[in-house]
Scaffold this active site. Structure first.
Site, PDB file in Angstrom:
ATOM      1  N   ASN A   1     -53.037 -76.030 -54.489  1.00 35.05           N
ATOM      2  CA  ASN A   1     -54.441 -76.189 -54.089  1.00 35.05           C
ATOM      3  C   ASN A   1     -54.988 -74.848 -53.601  1.00 35.05           C
ATOM      4  O   ASN A   1     -54.273 -73.849 -53.595  1.00 35.05           O
ATOM      5  CB  ASN A   1     -54.569 -77.271 -53.016  1.00 35.05           C
TER       6      ASN A   1
ATOM      7  N   ALA B   1     -51.384 -76.954 -42.788  1.00 33.48           N
ATOM      8  CA  ALA B   1     -51.073 -76.724 -44.203  1.00 33.48           C
ATOM      9  C   ALA B   1     -51.736 -77.784 -45.073  1.00 33.48           C
ATOM     10  O   ALA B   1     -51.895 -78.934 -44.660  1.00 33.48           O
ATOM     11  CB  ALA B   1     -49.566 -76.760 -44.415  1.00 33.48           C
TER      12      ALA B   1
ATOM     13  N   LYS C   1     -39.163 -74.096 -69.847  1.00 35.68           N
ATOM     14  CA  LYS C   1     -40.614 -74.118 -70.011  1.00 35.68           C
ATOM     15  C   LYS C   1     -40.998 -75.276 -70.946  1.00 35.68           C
ATOM     16  O   LYS C   1     -40.411 -75.410 -72.022  1.00 35.68           O
ATOM     17  CB  LYS C   1     -41.063 -72.782 -70.612  1.00 35.68           C
TER      18      LYS C   1
ATOM     19  N   ASP D   1     -44.401 -87.248 -46.043  1.00 34.79           N
ATOM     20  CA  ASP D   1     -45.497 -86.842 -45.166  1.00 34.79           C
ATOM     21  C   ASP D   1     -44.898 -86.130 -43.948  1.00 34.79           C
ATOM     22  O   ASP D   1     -44.295 -86.759 -43.078  1.00 34.79           O
ATOM     23  CB  ASP D   1     -46.336 -88.059 -44.745  1.00 34.79           C
TER      24      ASP D   1
HETATM   25  O1  PMT Z   1     -55.998 -72.393 -45.579  1.00 35.28           O
HETATM   26  P1  PMT Z   1     -57.494 -72.225 -45.579  1.00 35.28           P
HETATM   27  O2  PMT Z   1     -58.025 -71.644 -46.869  1.00 35.28           O
HETATM   28  O3  PMT Z   1     -57.997 -71.482 -44.368  1.00 35.28           O
HETATM   29  O4  PMT Z   1     -58.137 -73.697 -45.499  1.00 35.28           O
HETATM   30  C1  PMT Z   1     -57.949 -74.450 -44.340  1.00 35.28           C
HETATM   31  C2  PMT Z   1     -57.719 -75.935 -44.654  1.00 35.28           C
HETATM   32  C3  PMT Z   1     -58.977 -76.551 -45.236  1.00 35.28           C
HETATM   33  C4  PMT Z   1     -56.553 -76.092 -45.642  1.00 35.28           C
HETATM   34  C5  PMT Z   1     -57.325 -76.602 -43.280  1.00 35.28           C
HETATM   35  O5  PMT Z   1     -58.385 -76.471 -42.383  1.00 35.28           O
HETATM   36  C6  PMT Z   1     -56.994 -78.081 -43.466  1.00 35.28           C
HETATM   37  O6  PMT Z   1     -57.839 -78.958 -43.495  1.00 35.28           O
HETATM   38  N1  PMT Z   1     -55.679 -78.379 -43.601  1.00 35.28           N
HETATM   39  C7  PMT Z   1     -55.146 -79.741 -43.913  1.00 35.28           C
HETATM   40  C8  PMT Z   1     -55.267 -79.997 -45.372  1.00 35.28           C
HETATM   41  C9  PMT Z   1     -54.735 -81.362 -45.773  1.00 35.28           C
HETATM   42  O7  PMT Z   1     -53.723 -81.426 -46.411  1.00 35.28           O
HETATM   43  O8  PMT Z   1     -55.406 -82.375 -45.285  1.00 35.28           O
HETATM   44  P2  PMT Z   1     -55.086 -83.957 -45.615  1.00 35.28           P
HETATM   45  O9  PMT Z   1     -56.278 -84.662 -45.066  1.00 35.28           O
HETATM   46  O10 PMT Z   1     -54.745 -84.115 -47.045  1.00 35.28           O
HETATM   47  O11 PMT Z   1     -53.790 -84.256 -44.762  1.00 35.28           O
HETATM   48  C10 PMT Z   1     -53.850 -84.757 -43.431  1.00 35.28           C
HETATM   49  C11 PMT Z   1     -52.792 -84.095 -42.577  1.00 35.28           C
HETATM   50  O12 PMT Z   1     -51.483 -84.479 -43.020  1.00 35.28           O
HETATM   51  C12 PMT Z   1     -52.809 -82.589 -42.578  1.00 35.28           C
HETATM   52  O13 PMT Z   1     -52.541 -82.126 -41.261  1.00 35.28           O
HETATM   53  C13 PMT Z   1     -51.655 -82.194 -43.510  1.00 35.28           C
HETATM   54  O14 PMT Z   1     -51.071 -80.949 -43.125  1.00 35.28           O
HETATM   55  C14 PMT Z   1     -50.688 -83.346 -43.300  1.00 35.28           C
HETATM   56  N2  PMT Z   1     -49.854 -83.697 -44.462  1.00 35.28           N
HETATM   57  C15 PMT Z   1     -50.404 -84.169 -45.613  1.00 35.28           C
HETATM   58  C16 PMT Z   1     -49.600 -84.555 -46.671  1.00 35.28           C
HETATM   59  C17 PMT Z   1     -48.198 -84.429 -46.559  1.00 35.28           C
HETATM   60  N3  PMT Z   1     -47.406 -84.768 -47.550  1.00 35.28           N
HETATM   61  N4  PMT Z   1     -47.671 -83.960 -45.421  1.00 35.28           N
HETATM   62  C18 PMT Z   1     -48.459 -83.586 -44.381  1.00 35.28           C
HETATM   63  O15 PMT Z   1     -47.955 -83.148 -43.353  1.00 35.28           O
END
Ligand code: PMT
Length: 409
Positions: free
Chosen positions: A206, A271, A285, A302
């Protein structure tokens, strides 16, 4: 907070600055001084050079000084820019982002937090324009050390005196590291994207740059914390004083988080973790075949939930990246992932991901707070202040519960 860039502007209160520098140095900080042209009328370069043990700068066009440490290096060197005393004129320069002399240029060119200590005649301090400038600077996250009431150099009595050096030192110590309740606390942060391999050369990922998570890491570090940053692929340099663990996939990030989790008190999941990974990773590949190609994906672990599910979880903060229904989805994630706090940002083309600024709404059980759009570095400082507040409250509540249980026994 180790490196203080002290800007001095033209006010009689400049006579207090040699003492201020001595106090900073006595508390282990390095100080570099930049004088405005009018400040030179109140305090000499020789004195400031002697007390700071560093060359004092005042001009953007000093070739010798620029060769030693350019103004951009100086802007990067600073952990904090303190302008003390700050005149009404300099406040308006800050509001307009003026970059016409060395000090104002440094304030524009640096990502370090800015603190001002206004000092002026009481009528000037009460002036509507100055009042509005103060409000704007405050909203932008500039720290403002309120002037004190008392006798003024002009003979009047009123509000406008620059506080004594010990008050300014206290302000900085309280705001940052030295006496921060977070000092030496172990903080674990994830940042950047993850990459899920499809074959040896292709992956799903992403647009996360890591900027938000790296800014959070720097902000916690400036509050005196022991920070470990687990980062997916990012071009950003490792922030100073931070332990860095580089990973690629969600599985690697999961492992790195759990390896570094013991004794962590606050976990921040910034992240952008991939929700799915490839079912069957091809060793070779994948060759071009028919008109369409289907990839089978399975859910990745998660990471955030796995931390919150620990028997004794740290104070756990997630981010929510949403393109719609920000509040509703963020609150759902707060509840479903059993978080202490969630920081919600709208993402899409040119917002949230891979840009320097962000606007967020923060939610916790029973509360919320909105932060207008600002640089991620400044926003991170303000988020750390809010996290500190909530973290301390949770600590106090759990201490109270323990002592109640003991007294019932
Ligand atoms: O890196 P930048 O370019 O500065 O951009 C910042 C950002 C937009 C990436 C950052 O501010 C942000 O929003 N990060 C979280 C992105 C995300 O994955 O959001 P989500 O709504 O999909 O996930 C919710 C939470 O669960 C997040 O804290 C994520 O880290 C966590 N997660 C999600 C999926 C997974 N498999 N494991 C996780 O820990």
């Amino acid at each position: 907070m180790k490196n203080i860039l002290l800007g001095i502007t033209g006010s009689i209160a400049a006579y207090k600055t040699p003492e201020l520098i001595r106090s900073f140095r006595a508390n282990g900080m390095s100080v570099r001084v930049v004088l405005s042209e009018s400040a030179k009328k109140f305090v000499t370069k020789t004195t400031l050079q002697a007390v700071s043990s560093n060359e004092v700068r005042s001009s953007l066009w000093d070739e010798k000084a620029e060769a030693a440490m350019s103004h951009i290096e100086l802007a990067r060197w600073a952990d904090c820019i303190l302008v003390a005393p700050t005149t009404a004129n300099f406040m308006s320069k800050l509001v307009y982002g003026s970059a016409e002399d060395l000090l104002s240029t440094l304030c524009v060119a640096s990502e370090a937090p800015i603190i001002i200590s206004p000092a002026m005649n009481s009528v000037m301090w009460a002036n509507k324009a100055v009042e509005e400038n103060k409000k704007i600077l405050n909203e932008r996250g500039v720290g403002i050390i309120e002037p004190e009431y008392g006798d003024q150099a002009c003979g009047e009595i009123g509000k406008g005196r620059m506080p004594e050096p010990d008050v300014i030192l206290d302000y900085i110590e309280n705001k940052y590291s030295l006496s921060s309740p977070l000092r030496s606390k172990k903080i674990l942060i994830t940042a950047g994207p993850t990459r899920e391999a499809i074959d040896p050369i292709r992956y799903i990922s992403n647009r996360s740059s890591g900027k938000m998570g790296y800014a959070m890491a720097s902000a916690f570090s400036s509050f005196g914390c022991d920070v470990t940053l687990i980062s997916g692929p990012s071009h950003l340099p490792t922030p100073d004083g931070i332990k860095m663990v580089k990973v690629e996939s969600t599985q690697e990030m999961f492992k790195a988080v759990h390896n570094n989790l013991p004794k962590v008190e606050i976990f921040i999941s910034a992240a952008a973790v991939s929700d799915y990974q490839c079912n069957n990773l091809s060793n070779q590949k994948i060759k071009k075949q028919g008109e369409t190609l289907s990839l089978k994906l399975t859910k990745s672990p998660d990471i955030l939930s796995s931390v919150a599910e620990q028997k004794k979880p740290p104070f756990t903060v997630g981010f929510a990246a949403e393109t719609e229904n920000l509040k509703k989805y963020a609150k759902e994630k707060l509840r479903l992932k059993s978080l202490d706090m969630i920081i919600a940002n709208k993402v899409g083309k040119n917002i949230g991901f891979d840009v320097d600024e962000n606007a967020v709404s923060v939610f916790w059980n029973g509360g919320e707070k909105k932060f207008e759009k600002k640089r991620k570095t400044i926003l991170a400082q303000q988020l750390v202040e809010l996290i500190t507040e909530r973290f301390c409250l949770k600590l106090d509540n759990s201490k109270m519960k323990t002592s109640n249980v003991m007294s019932i026994r």
